[in-house]
Structures are given as structure tokens and as C-alpha cells.
Design a protein around this motif. Structure first.
Motif, mmCIF file in Angstrom:
data_model
loop_
_atom_site.group_PDB
_atom_site.id
_atom_site.type_symbol
_atom_site.label_atom_id
_atom_site.label_comp_id
_atom_site.label_asym_id
_atom_site.label_seq_id
_atom_site.Cartn_x
_atom_site.Cartn_y
_atom_site.Cartn_z
ATOM 1 N N UNK A 65 0.814 -1.217 0.000
ATOM 2 C CA UNK A 65 0.000 0.000 0.000
ATOM 3 C C UNK A 65 0.848 1.268 0.000
ATOM 4 N N UNK A 66 1.939 1.261 0.769
ATOM 5 C CA UNK A 66 2.797 2.450 0.803
ATOM 6 C C UNK A 66 3.443 2.697 -0.544
ATOM 7 N N UNK A 67 3.949 1.634 -1.187
ATOM 8 C CA UNK A 67 4.583 1.813 -2.490
ATOM 9 C C UNK A 67 3.552 2.191 -3.549
ATOM 10 N N UNK A 68 2.345 1.637 -3.468
ATOM 11 C CA UNK A 68 1.295 1.998 -4.415
ATOM 12 C C UNK A 68 0.971 3.484 -4.306
ATOM 13 N N UNK A 69 0.916 3.988 -3.058
ATOM 14 C CA UNK A 69 0.678 5.432 -2.883
ATOM 15 C C UNK A 69 1.831 6.229 -3.470
ATOM 16 N N UNK A 70 3.075 5.773 -3.225
ATOM 17 C CA UNK A 70 4.237 6.525 -3.695
ATOM 18 C C UNK A 70 4.341 6.517 -5.221
ATOM 19 N N UNK A 71 3.985 5.392 -5.834
ATOM 20 C CA UNK A 71 4.176 5.258 -7.271
ATOM 21 C C UNK A 71 2.954 5.685 -8.090
ATOM 22 N N UNK A 72 1.754 5.619 -7.478
ATOM 23 C CA UNK A 72 0.530 5.907 -8.228
ATOM 24 C C UNK A 72 -0.082 7.249 -7.808
ATOM 25 N N UNK A 73 -0.436 7.363 -6.539
ATOM 26 C CA UNK A 73 -1.151 8.561 -6.086
ATOM 27 C C UNK A 73 -0.267 9.805 -6.086
ATOM 28 N N UNK A 74 0.908 9.686 -5.505
ATOM 29 C CA UNK A 74 1.732 10.874 -5.301
ATOM 30 C C UNK A 74 2.067 11.616 -6.599
ATOM 31 N N UNK A 75 2.479 10.936 -7.682
ATOM 32 C CA UNK A 75 2.745 11.684 -8.922
ATOM 33 C C UNK A 75 1.525 12.432 -9.450
ATOM 34 N N UNK A 76 0.320 11.878 -9.212
ATOM 35 C CA UNK A 76 -0.898 12.514 -9.719
ATOM 36 C C UNK A 76 -1.332 13.704 -8.869
ATOM 37 N N UNK A 77 -1.018 13.676 -7.585
ATOM 38 C CA UNK A 77 -1.493 14.739 -6.691
ATOM 39 C C UNK A 77 -0.371 15.690 -6.273
ATOM 40 N N UNK A 78 0.823 15.516 -6.831
ATOM 41 C CA UNK A 78 1.960 16.316 -6.386
ATOM 42 C C UNK A 78 1.711 17.815 -6.572
#
Length: 534
Positions: A441-454
Motif C-alpha cells: 500500500x505504501x509503495x502503491x501510494x508513492x508510485x501511483x497517487x503521489x505523482x498525480x497529486x503532487x
């Protein structure tokens, strides 16, 4: 949800409940009869009436002046449009202390009007109303103009082909589509003016008092906690009702409309009427927004170069006002605002993520909890910090962290409202695909969510920073004399007589204005929503 709930419970609910409890309890018994006693007093009724009617008048005047600007920014394309959009938004992110100071330089003793025509408008209601329009102009321009720019103009053109006059087509086609946006903007302007503190404190003088100013007076000057507690609950109930109506208008705005790319609707003005409208809007921006800011800068120079700025570096010249050189307030404010921004991003980001992943009545209540700092007097929160966070395990009364904590309370709602739409737009199937491929879950957030919401995260950080930098209501209670913030330093200088104190207040306000303006220009470059809507 645990971290945001714990944060609000300790640093918001506990201090506010303590203040209300001290005001409405006697010998452990609740004294609800104090509501009738306080609200029956003629001077309190006068405060309530002035708070209501000045907010209504400010809202009506803001709509009258800003709606033509919303149309011009939505439908016209002209050189310097983006720069002008940023300029009209500068007042919104300015601290209310700076807004009051700018209009004091324009309308007050020794101000521009006083020098040219011998006219003073400070300590009059007109100064308060004009300052409120100055502060809230961008709310209408960007909220209404953002939607107006996306409405398909061919709908109105079709009505014209069917025989409707220009006004009838606008009234029957465009106005109903804009009505929710206009209502939302009006409610936000009403909210900001209903809870006005710094502007009324500086420009109104002793003759005018809003609920927020009266709470401060009853708390800080008279130590009348029962009266302050009653007024706090009255303001909380009123603002809660405003926020509820605003949430309803926002839901109406989310109904389906035929929207187009704003770039397709803007065109160059043509004809004398359109050029006259553009010229009138530019003139109103010049007189209402640019002139007060320009006068503020001119008064900070004082006709003697940088003398007032140099005086800010000397503690000896301000021995009766500060324990340190006033210029240290700049560094204090920046440090406090950076820490407050970090706290607001952590708390607000977790809250936005929780609201995205869950649904139901509990989550709706949690969402309402996050907005509560906008509905409770900041003065009450600040004073509550002093009387509650002074014993182990939270003995923070002498700690520097107290100021960023109070500022973060105001920043969290801005972070949540900025992050939530972007997080909801992230396709959950992307996370699921990452999980299928073995991502935690942490890596999914780092690789998926974070680039989109940065980018949205950077915008949220910018708003939280600007709001924290200008927070005044709570900070005025808890900022230590040897570590003042910029708004507190400005208020202290304005509270003392003498040209040197006045000039230094103008200089500090100019510095604060420039910092906020730079923050805003950076936001304009990185914001993800190019429609210009808040």
C-alpha cells in the motif's frame, strides 16, 4: 482518520470547550440563563446588528463591483490577463491586518485622501465596506468567473436566434446556470465579512465592533468570559448555518452543465461597449486594488527613502513596543508558517485521504469537523490555548510550537479542500493494478497517487503557508513578546502614536504583502486547475 481526529480534539475541541465551560459554568453547574442575560444587553444587540448588516452590505457591494470583472475575465481575451488575474487575487491571501493598514494609508489620518482633499474615512463604516470589497473581490471573480468561462456561449446565442433580447437571453439561459456559483461566492464573502476582525479592529475604531472584535474585547480587555462564551457560541451557530447552506450550493454546482474549454469562450473585445466595459473593470481594479497597495508602499518609504525599514533593525528605537528588533518578526513568521504548513499538510492530507477512501454518515461528520475552525472565533481558540495547554503532559504555554499549532488549525481546511477533488479523481483501478503486481500500500501510494497529486499538494502547501503567515486572531494571544509574528508586530506598531511607529507598520505590512504576493504568483504557475476557480 485517527491522526486528524486526535489533532482537532486536543488542539481545537479541548481549548474551545474549556473557554465555553469557564464562561457558562458556576460551581460545576451550567448557567444557560446567561444567554438571555447577555443577548438582552443593548450594546450586545448593537454588535449583533452591526455584524449582520455590514456583512450583508459588504456582500452586496462586492457582488455589484466584482460581477462585471468576473464577466470580463471569463469572456474577454486581452494582453496581461493572467498577470491581472494574479494581481486581483493578491488581496485575498493578504492578512487582514495588512488590508486594514493599506486602507488606513489611503483613507486615514495623513493618508492620500486626507492630504489631497482633507477627507478622512477611517473610523467610518465606508472604510470597512471598501476594505471588505478589496479583500473579497477575487472570491467573486474567480468563483463565478471560473464557471462563466466554461459555459457554452452557443446556448445564449440560440436564445437570441429564437427572438430573445440580449438581456432576456442572459436572464433565462446564463443566469440560472450561474446562480449556484453566485450564491456560493456570496455566502463565502458573507462568511469572511461576518467574522471580520483585523479590518474592523484597525479601521473601525471604538465605534464599530463585530462579533469577533467584541469577543476579543470581552476576553482580552474586560476578562468577561461569560459574555465571550455566549458570543462564541452565537457566532459558531451562525457560521455553521452559513457553511451548511454553502455546502448545499456547492452540491447544486456539481449538477451536470454543458461545459467547454475556457480557451474556446474568450475573445478579444469588439465594439465601443465591450471596450468600455473592459476599461471600467480595469479602472475599478486600479482604484480599488492597486491604489491601496501602492499607497501602502509609498507610505512605507515616507519620503525619506528606507529610513523606516532601517528602523526595523533596531531594538533601541522600539524599546517601548518590542523586546527585539521588529525585523525579527519576519524570520519568526516565516519559521512559524513553514512549520504550520508542514503540520497542515500531514493532518489535512491524511484527512483528505480518509474522506476519499470511505463514505457514510461518520465520514460526513468527520468532513464537517474539519471545517469547524472556520466557524469558531480564532480569539477563543488562542485564549483557550493559554488556559488549557499549560500543564503536563501538554505544557506548551512557553513553547514556540504553540503558534504553528494554532496557525495549522486554519490551514487544514484549505489543504483538505484543495486535495480532496484531486484524490477523488484518481482511478482506484490504478492502485489495484499496482497491488496485483506486488506493490505494498505504501509503495502503491508513492508510485501511483503521489505523482498525480503532487501539484495539488504544492498548491495546498502554498495556501496553507499564506494563511498561516497572516493568522492574527489566535496568534495575538499566544505570540511571545520576544518572538512576535508580522501581523502582531504591525498591530502593535499601529497601536502606538508617533510617525516612526506608523512608518514601521507600513514597512512591515509591505514586506508581508510582498511575501504573500510571491507565494500567490508561485501558486499561479503550479496550480492544476487552469479554469481559475477556487
Amino acid at each position: 482518520m485517527a491522526v486528524p481526529v486526535a489533532f482537532f480534539a486536543v488542539f481545537f475541541a479541548y481549548p474551545v470547550a474549556a473557554i465555553v465551560g469557564r464562561g457558562l459554568k458556576a460551581d460545576g453547574v451550567w448557567q444557560f440563563g446567561r444567554f438571555g442575560e447577555v443577548l438582552a444587553r443593548p450594546e450586545i444587540r448593537d454588535v449583533l446588528w452591526f455584524t449582520l448588516w455590514q456583512a450583508l452590505a459588504s456582500t452586496a457591494l462586492t457582488l455589484l463591483i466584482a460581477l462585471p470583472g468576473a464577466y470580463v475575465f471569463a469572456r474577454y481575451d486581452f494582453p496581461g490577463k493572467q498577470v491581472l488575474r494574479a494581481v486581483v487575487t493578491v488581496p485575498f491571501v493578504l492578512p487582514t491586518v495588512v488590508v486594514g493598514t493599506a486602507f488606513l494609508a489611503l483613507l486615514g489620518r495623513g493618508g492620500l485622501l486626507d492630504e489631497l482633499w482633507g477627507v478622512r474615512l477611517d473610523t467610518t463604516v465606508w472604510a470597512i465596506l471598501l476594505a471588505h470589497v478589496f479583500f473579497n473581490y477575487a472570491v467573486v471573480v474567480r468563483t463565478v468567473g471560473g464557471l462563466w468561462a466554461q459555459l457554452d456561449p452557443r446556448q445564449e446565442e440560440a436564445a437570441r436566434v429564437l427572438g430573445a433580447s440580449r438581456f432576456t437571453a442572459w436572464r433565462r439561459v446564463t443566469l440560472p446556470a450561474l446562480a449556484p456559483a453566485v450564491a456560493a461566492a456570496a455566502l463565502m464573502v458573507f462568511l469572511f465579512t461576518f467574522t471580520s476582525f483585523g479590518v474592523v479592529q484597525i479601521l473601525g475604531g471604538p465605534g464599530f465592533s463585530t462579533l469577533e472584535v467584541e469577543i476579543y474585547r470581552q476576553t482580552a480587555q474586560l476578562l468577561a468570559l461569560p459574555t465571550a462564551a455566549v458570543l462564541t457560541l452565537v457566532q459558531f451557530a451562525a457560521v455553521g448555518a452559513i457553511l451548511a447552506v454553502h455546502a448545499w450550493t456547492v452540491r447544486r454546482r456539481e449538477r451536470a452543465l454543458k461545459l467547454v474549454d475556457p480557451a474556446q469562450t474568450a475573445r478579444r473585445p469588439s465594439g465601443a461597449g465591450q471596450w468600455a466595459l473592459l476599461g471600467g473593470v480595469l479602472l475599478s481594479v486600479l482604484l480599488l486594488i492597486l491604489l491601496p497597495l501602492a499607497v501602502l508602499v509609498e507610505r512605507s518609504l515616507g519620503g525619506s527613502g528606507l529610513a523606516y525599514y532601517r528602523a526595523l533593525t533596531s531594538a533601541d528605537a522600539n524599546s517601548g513596543t518590542f523586546l527585539v528588533a521588529p525585523i525579527e518578526a519576519v524570520g519568526n513568521s516565516l519559521r512559524y508558517a513553514l512549520v504550520a504548513t508542514l503540520i497542515a499538510l500531514v493532518v489535512g492530507g491524511l484527512a483528505a485521504a480518509a474522506l476519499t477512501r470511505r463514505a457514510g454518515r461518520l465520514v460526513r461528520g468527520f468532513d464537517a469537523l474539519l471545517m469547524l475552525p472556520l466557524g469558531v472565533s480564532a480569539v477563543t481558540v488562542g485564549f483557550g490555548f493559554l488556559i488549557t495547554l499549560d500543564k503536563p503532559p501538554l505544557d506548551l504555554r512557553t513553547s514556540w510550537i504553540l503558534v504553528p499549532l494554532a496557525q495549522a488549525l486554519v490551514g487544514v481546511p484549505f489543504v483538505v479542500r484543495t486535495m480532496l477533488p484531486v484524490l477523488r479523481a484518481v482511478d482506484a483501478r490504478l492502485r489495484e493494478a499496482a497491488a496485483v503486481l506486488g506493490a505494498s500500500p505504501l509503495r502503491a501510494w508513492r508510485e501511483v497517487d503521489f505523482p498525480l497529486v503532487r501539484r495539488a499538494l504544492l498548491v495546498a502547501a502554498g495556501f496553507a503557508f499564506a494563511v498561516s503567515l497572516g493568522e492574527f486572531g489566535a496568534t495575538v494571544f499566544i505570540a511571545r513578546p520576544d518572538n512576535p509574528t508580522l501581523p502582531v508586530a504591525v498591530a502593535r506598531l499601529l497601536g502606538r502614536s508617533g510617525d516612526l511607529n506608523y512608518g514601521q507598520a507600513m514597512a512591515l505590512s509591505t514586506i508581508l504583502m510582498l511575501v504573500c504576493a510571491v507565494s500567490l504568483l508561485l501558486l499561479e504557475r503550479i496550480r492544476t486547475d487552469r479554469s481559475g476557480e477556487f
